[in-house]
Design a protein around this motif. Sequence first.
Motif, mmCIF file in Angstrom:
data_model
loop_
_atom_site.group_PDB
_atom_site.id
_atom_site.type_symbol
_atom_site.label_atom_id
_atom_site.label_comp_id
_atom_site.label_asym_id
_atom_site.label_seq_id
_atom_site.Cartn_x
_atom_site.Cartn_y
_atom_site.Cartn_z
ATOM 1 N N SER A 42 32.142 -23.954 63.446
ATOM 2 C CA SER A 42 31.581 -22.879 62.620
ATOM 3 C C SER A 42 30.598 -23.386 61.575
ATOM 4 C CB SER A 42 32.731 -22.142 61.902
ATOM 5 O OG SER A 42 33.640 -21.589 62.816
ATOM 6 N N GLN A 219 32.368 -14.275 67.720
ATOM 7 C CA GLN A 219 31.365 -13.292 67.328
ATOM 8 C C GLN A 219 30.064 -13.592 68.076
ATOM 9 O OE1 GLN A 219 34.297 -11.979 65.006
ATOM 10 N NE2 GLN A 219 32.330 -10.993 64.694
ATOM 11 N N HIS A 264 29.413 -8.302 61.554
ATOM 12 C CA HIS A 264 30.431 -9.073 60.850
ATOM 13 C C HIS A 264 31.821 -8.664 61.308
ATOM 14 C CE1 HIS A 264 32.511 -11.174 57.602
ATOM 15 N NE2 HIS A 264 33.162 -10.052 57.358
ATOM 16 N N TYR A 310 34.715 -17.270 63.952
ATOM 17 C CA TYR A 310 35.275 -16.959 62.637
ATOM 18 C C TYR A 310 36.744 -17.368 62.642
ATOM 19 C CZ TYR A 310 31.580 -13.655 61.031
ATOM 20 O OH TYR A 310 30.417 -13.067 60.607
ATOM 21 N N GLY A 334 34.288 -15.578 57.687
ATOM 22 C CA GLY A 334 32.875 -15.289 57.884
ATOM 23 C C GLY A 334 32.012 -15.283 56.647
#
Length: 364
Positions: A42, A219, A264, A310, A334
């Motif tokens: 991430s 995501q 999101h 996330y 996030g």
Amino acid sequence: MDCDVVVVGAGLTGSSAAWQLAVRGLSVTLLEARTIGHTDGSSHGTSRIYRRAYADPHYIQLTGQAQELWDELEDRSGTRLRTRTGGLDHGTERRPEALLTLMKEHGVPAELLTPGAASERFAGMEFAGPVLFHPDAGHLDADRTVRAGVDIAAASGARVVEQSPVTGIEQPADGVLVHTGDRTIRAGHVVVAAGPWLPELLPSIGVLPRLPRTWVTQQQVFHFRHRDPRAAWPTMVYKEGIQLFGLPSGADGGSTPAMKVAQHDGGTATTASGRDRVIDPASRETVTSWVRRWLPGLDPEPVAEASCLYTMTADEDFVIDRIGSVVIASPCSGHGAKFAPLVGSLVADLVEGGRADPRFAFRA
């Protein structure tokens, strides 16, 4: 002892923790399961939102503290890591008027624009309601930030070991034992900054009281080319039925100017080891339809797309706390990238005996 502190994971959190610990004079071993700057977790990419607009006063305050440490990191590394563009917040659930009040209470510059004034100022963008604009927003380069933290840590004496996945952590009476595939490191403390691998690594640490449940979602992000390549757009956050964000793509969107736009909310439950990287067509349709309606200055067909991970908590607060000699650091859900240098400082404080921020402490 082999060293004072082992840091597990060299992403945004681990690299920031390593440089903060090393410059404070502690001997540090930074372990990265892959290579520095890999794209499996991430912490990679050239474009992440940097902003101060939060509906929560606690996070507004923390963005101010983080800003000072970003300045320090840029000064120490000699590298520009942030680009200010200004930022927009709109949509009824984003509550721009309430955000303006909070920003003013904390001394953060901001103004409220009518839909027409916002569209006039930012050609190619359309709005249906009031829009908050705050000039301190922009984007940051995650790749450069990771490299800056690692380089400062190494220059301050830290040992950086790549291709070294951790297989287990023990807490004997004094310090910790950190096991990898080919060695065991004895240290005074260990910082677990494993990002989306945290849920998979936790069982190897043993029972951690009150640790909140964390899970991982996959995501999607999409990059849309500007119709006018000279356009310079701010970042944006939109919340009305869905939650979307947008920011300049940087190199992630290719060689021509583009905007990164993504949801999101939503996402598909997965694990860091089991993700499939397949782009969800429903998410693509949701994002492209929104771009087509509200961002006519962009070509609504994505020029690039990618999946990201996330690590989520139910309350979307971070987890930064310690039990014994083990510090867990997961600035997740996030929105942690903008706090990276501050998180490194909070981790170093815990290692040196400080107390956790109550919002980030272990909890049920």
